[in-house]
Design a protein around this motif. Structure first.
Motif, short mmCIF file in Angstrom:
data_model
loop_
_atom_site.label_atom_id
_atom_site.label_comp_id
_atom_site.label_asym_id
_atom_site.label_seq_id
_atom_site.Cartn_x
_atom_site.Cartn_y
_atom_site.Cartn_z
N TYR A 103 0.83 -1.21 0.00
CA TYR A 103 0.00 0.00 0.00
C TYR A 103 0.86 1.26 0.00
O TYR A 103 0.68 2.16 -0.81
CB TYR A 103 -0.94 0.00 1.20
N MET A 104 1.81 1.31 0.93
CA MET A 104 2.54 2.58 1.05
C MET A 104 3.57 2.77 -0.05
O MET A 104 4.13 3.85 -0.16
CB MET A 104 3.09 2.79 2.46
N GLY A 142 -4.29 -6.00 4.64
CA GLY A 142 -2.99 -6.33 4.04
C GLY A 142 -2.53 -7.72 4.42
O GLY A 142 -1.69 -8.30 3.76
N LEU A 143 -3.10 -8.26 5.51
CA LEU A 143 -2.76 -9.63 5.92
C LEU A 143 -3.90 -10.58 5.56
O LEU A 143 -5.06 -10.19 5.54
CB LEU A 143 -2.53 -9.71 7.44
N LYS A 144 -3.54 -11.84 5.33
CA LYS A 144 -4.53 -12.92 5.28
C LYS A 144 -4.27 -13.80 6.48
O LYS A 144 -3.11 -13.94 6.90
CB LYS A 144 -4.39 -13.71 3.98
N GLY B 118 1.27 8.93 -3.93
CA GLY B 118 0.56 9.70 -2.92
C GLY B 118 0.11 8.90 -1.71
O GLY B 118 -0.53 9.43 -0.81
N LYS B 119 0.49 7.63 -1.66
CA LYS B 119 0.04 6.79 -0.55
C LYS B 119 1.10 6.65 0.54
O LYS B 119 0.82 6.10 1.61
CB LYS B 119 -0.34 5.40 -1.06
N ASP B 341 -4.20 -1.64 -3.97
CA ASP B 341 -2.87 -1.93 -3.40
C ASP B 341 -2.90 -2.44 -1.95
O ASP B 341 -1.87 -2.46 -1.28
CB ASP B 341 -1.94 -0.70 -3.44
N VAL B 342 -4.08 -2.82 -1.45
CA VAL B 342 -4.12 -3.43 -0.12
C VAL B 342 -3.63 -4.87 -0.23
O VAL B 342 -2.79 -5.33 0.55
CB VAL B 342 -5.54 -3.40 0.48
N TYR B 343 -4.16 -5.55 -1.26
CA TYR B 343 -3.75 -6.92 -1.59
C TYR B 343 -3.36 -6.95 -3.06
O TYR B 343 -3.66 -6.01 -3.81
CB TYR B 343 -4.90 -7.90 -1.34
#
Lengths: 327, 349
Positions: A103-104, A142-144, B118-119, B341-343
Motif C-alpha cells: 500500500y505505502m 494487508g494480511l490474510k 501519494g500513498k 494496493d491493499v492486496y
C-alpha cells in the motif's frame, strides 16, 4: 488416499513447494538440525540444505524482518514461529512492514511471505504459552489469516499460502499436529478465503475454526442424540472471511453459535456475528451466541484450565439456548 | 590509514581528514556532480520546509539539511542494482539515488504522480526500479529488512550489496542488534550506516546510549566498523568504497558510524534549538556545512570557481522550483485509489 498426520501434511506442503520453486525457503528456530520444535520440518534440511532451511537465533523480531526483507526482493520465505506467543516480539514486522509495503509503495512492492506456527493453548502451558491471536492479525488490512483444522486442509491451505502474493499469517494448532486424516498426495490446493461445511445439518449452525472444529463436531454428535441436527461450518480462513458460506448456512438453520478458542472481546466471533446480523437479520430466530475462552489469562492448574476452554458441554448449552430449550 | 589496517576486523578508521586526501582517482565532473547533488538536496529540503509551512505538505516532514554529504558520498560508491532502505529522514537519499525532484516533491504533496502514488508521503519515498525500498517510519524497524535483502543476495549468489541508513537513536533498539548479529553470523553483504547526527529527536546521544562510540557496537558481532567524518563527502565516499568492497567481494558486513549534524529540528514541527541544544552549538556545527566544506576543497583544487558554484546553485534552484510547480499542479489520487494496493488483487483479498 493416504492417512497422515496434520504435522506430516504440513511437511508435505512445504517439501512440495520447495521442490517446485527455488525461491521458497524455510527459516526459524530449530527448523533445521533439530528437525523442528514440533517436527513439522523433519527431513527438510537433508533435502534442501542450510541455505533453504535456515536455523535462526532466538530473535523473532529480527528473523521475521529478515523474511520480510527477503520477500521484498523476490524470495518466498516461510517464517516459522515456534509459537505465536513468541511472535508478539515480531508483530512490528508483520503489521508495520509486511502488511503495509504494497500500500505505502503505491503497489510497487509485494511481500509474499508466510508466517506460520502453532497458536492457542495446548495442555498446562500457562498464561504466556496459551494464547489465540488470530483476531489481532485478522484486524489488519494487508494480511490474510489462515487456520486449518484438518490434515487435508493443512496441506492444501499451506500450499496456497506459499504461492500467495500477499503476506499470510498461518496459525496451526499444537494439539492438532498428531491428528490424522486422509490427505491427497501431490498437487492439492485449498483456496484461501473459502469456508467448509464439515457436517451438514438443519437446526443450528456451529461456526468454528482450527481446534474448535473438533469441539463443534463432538457437540454436534451429542446433539444428534437429542434429536438436534447441527451444521458445522469451519471458517478455515479468518481473513478474508467467507461470508457466503456462513450466511447460506445460517439462512438455512436460522440459529447460530460461534465457537472460538480466543477471548471474547473483539474476537473472531464478534466479526462473524456482525456479518450475520447485518446481512440476514430477518433470517434469525434467536440472537447468535458465542462460546469463547474465559476472559482471563490462562491458568496452569489443569482443572482451572479445562474450565477456561471452549468445550462440547458449553457449545451444547449455547445451542439449547438459541433453540429456546434452556434459558 | 592503510588498506590492510582497515581490513583488520574491529579496527576503526580515524575520523576526519586531517591528512591530505587525494582525489586524483575522481574526475572533475564527478567532483562537481557531488556538489550539485548536495545543493539539490539542500534546496529541495528548503523548498519542502516552505511548502510544509504553507500547508501543502502534511503529516511529518523530517529534513536532511546538514547531512547531505552522507547520502551523496555513500550512494556514489554503490552500484545501480544494490538495495537501499532508509529511515523516515530519507528525501536526500532518494534524490541522491536518482529519484527525480518531481517524483519526490509530488509524493510529499500526496499527489498521484508521486513516487509512491501519494500513498506513502514524506516518510515512505519508494522506487523499486531504483532499488530504493523505503522510507520506513518505525525507528530501527527497517534494519532487519536490510539483513533480509542481503540474505536474498547471498541466497541467489549475486554480487549486489544491501545498505541501510538509520540514525544513532536506532542503535539502542533491539531490531538493530538482532539484525547485525544475523548479518555477521551468516556473513551477509550488508552495510549498516548509522548517521550519527547527535540527537534522537531531542535526546542527545550521551543521554540515550551507555557508550559514546557507536561503532564499538560492531565489536559485539565481530563486524567491521569505521568512524567517518560525515561533513566531508570525499571521506564518506572513501569509507563507503571500502565497506562496499568488503561486502561485495568478501561478504563481510560493516557498521559505518558517520558523524554528522542535523541543522534543523527533528521534524518541521520541532524547534531547531531550545531545551535540548543551544543556538551556539548549532552555529558551531554550521561552520562545517558539508556544502561549504566541499565547495572550499573544489575551489582550492581549481575544480570550480565561485561563479561555477553560483551557476550550479541556480541550476538546482530551477530544478526544485520546477518540481514544486509540478507537485502543486499535479492531480490527487483518484478516490478509488483508497481501495487499491491493499492486496495483490486490489482492495480486498
Amino acid at each position: 488416499m493416504a492417512v497422515i498426520t496434520y504435522r506430516d501434511a504440513l511437511n508435505q506442503a512445504i517439501r512440495e513447494e520447495m521442490r517446485l520453486d527455488p525461491s521458497v525457503f524455510l527459516m526459524g528456530e530449530e527448523v533445521g538440525v533439530y528437525q523442528g520444535a514440533y517436527k513439522v520440518s523433519r527431513g527438510l534440511l537433508d533435502e534442501f540444505g542450510p541455505m533453504r532451511v535456515v536455523d535462526t537465533p532466538i530473535t523473532e523480531l529480527g528473523f521475521a524482518g529478515v523474511g520480510v526483507g527477503a520477500a521484498m526482493v523476490g524470495l518466498r520465505p516461510i517464517v516459522e514461529f515456534m509459537t505465536w506467543n513468541f511472535a508478539l516480539l515480531a508483530i512490528d514486522q508483520v503489521v508495520n512492514t509486511a502488511a503495509k509495503m504494497r500500500y505505502m509503495s503505491g503497489g510497487q512492492i509485494s511481500v509474499p511471505a508466510v508466517f506460520r506456527g502453532p497458536g492457542g493453548s495446548a495442555l498446562q502451558l500457562a498464561a504466556q504459552h496459551s494464547q489465540a491471536f488470530e483476531s489481532w492479525y485478522a484486524h489488519i488490512p494487508g494480511l490474510k489469516v489462515v487456520m486449518p483444522a484438518t490434515p487435508a486442509d493443512a496441506k492444501g491451505l499451506l500450499k496456497s499460502a506459499i504461492r500467495d502474493e500477499d503476506p499470510v499469517v498461518f496459525i496451526e494448532g499444537e494439539m492438532l499436529y498428531n491428528t490424522k486424516g486422509e490427505v491427497p498426495e501431490g498437487e492439492y490446493l485449498t483456496p484461501i478465503g473459502v469456508a467448509d461445511v464439515k457436517r451438514a445439518g438443519t437446526d443450528v449452525t456451529l461456526i468454528c475454526h482450527s481446534k474448535t472444529v473438533s469441539v463443534a463436531l463432538k457437540a454436534a454428535e451429542q446433539l444428534a442424540a437429542d434429536g438436534i441436527d447441527a451444521e458445522v461450518v469451519d471458517l478455515r480462513t479468518i481473513r478474508p472471511l467467507d461470508h457466503e458460506t456462513v450466511l447460506a448456512s445460517v439462512s438455512k438453520t436460522h440459529r447460530a453459535v460461534v465457537v472460538e478458542e480466543g477471548w471474547s472481546f473483539a474476537g473472531v466471533g464478534a466479526q462473524v456475528v456482525d456479518v450475520i446480523q447485518r446481512e440476514i437479520f430477518d433470517e434469525l430466530d434467536s440472537p447468535v451466541l458465542r462460546v469463547t475462552g474465559a476472559d482471563v489469562p490462562m491458568p496452569y492448574n489443569k482443572h482451572l484450565e479445562k474450565a477456561s476452554k471452549a468445550d462440547p458441554p458449553k457449545v451444547i448449552a449455547a445451542v439449547k439456548r438459541v433453540m429456546y430449550l434452556e434459558s | 590509514m592503510t588498506a590492510k589496517a582497515d581490513r583488520k576486523r574491529g579496527s576503526p578508521a580515524a575520523a576526519g581528514a586531517a591528512a591530505p586526501n587525494p582525489t586524483s582517482d575522481l574526475n572533475a565532473d564527478t567532483q562537481r556532480s557531488w556538489l550539485r547533488q548536495m545543493l539539490l538536496i539542500r534546496r529541495f529540503e528548503e523548498k519542502a520546509g516552505e511548502a510544509y509551512s504553507l500547508g501543502k505538505i502534511g503529516g511529518f516532514c523530517h529534513l536532511y539539511i546538514g547531512q547531505e554529504a552522507v547520502a551523496v558520498g555513500t550512494l556514489a560508491a554503490m552500484r545501480g542494482d544494490d538495495y537501499i532502505t532508509a529511515s523516515y529522514r530519507e528525501h536526500g537519499h532518494a534524490l541522491a539515488r536518482g529519484m527525480s525532484a518531481r517524483a519526490a516533491m509530488a509524493e510529499l504533496f500526496g499527489k498521484a504522480a508521486g513516487c509512491s502514488h501519494g500513498k506513502g508521503g514524506s516518510m515512505h519515498l519508494i522506487d523499486a526500479s531504483l532499488g530504493f525500498l523505503g522510507g520506513h517510519g518505525i525507528v530501527g524497524g527497517h534494519i532487519p529488512l536490510t539483513t533480509g535483502m542481503a540474505f536474498a543476495i547471498k541466497y541467489r549468489e549475486e554480487d549486489r550489496v544491501a545498505v541501510c541508513y538509520f540514525g544513532e537513536a536506532a542503535v539502542n533498539n533491539g531490531a538493530f542488534h538482532e539484525a547485525l548479529n544475523m548479518a555477521a553470523l551468516w556473513k551477509l553483504p550488508a552495510i549498516y550506516i548509522c548517521e550519527n547526527n547527535r540527537y534522537g529527536m531531542g535526546t542527545a546521544l550521551e543521554r540515550a546510549s551507555a557508550i559514546y562510540d557507536i561503532s564499538e557496537r560492531a565489536l559485539s558481532y565481530d563486524m567491521d566498523r569505521e568512524v567517518v567524518d560525515g561533513q566531508d563527502v570525499l571521506v564518506v565516499y572513501q569509507a563507503m568504497q571500502r565497506a562496499v568492497k568488503r561486502a561485495r567481494e568478501n561478504k563481510h558486513p560493516t557498521l559505518l558510524e558517520i558523524r554528522t549534524y542535523r541543522f534543523m529540528g527533528h521534524s518541521m514541527s520541532d524547534p531547531i534549538h531550545g531545551h535540548y541544544r543551544t543556538r551556539e552549538e548549532v552555529e558551531e556545527h554550521r561552520k562545517r556545512d558539508p556544502i561549504l566544506v566541499w565547495s572550499e576543497k573544489l575551489k582550492a583544487d581549481g575544480i570550480i570557481d565561485e561563479r561555477g558554484i553560483k551557476s550550479l546553485d541556480a541550476d538546482v534552484i530551477s530544478e526544485v522550483e520546477d518540481a514544486y510547480r509540478f507537485a502543486d499542479a499535479a492531480a490527487d489520487p483518484e478516490p478509488g485509489e483508497l481501495w487499491t494496493d491493499v492486496y495483490a488483487s486490489g482492495g480486498t483479498a
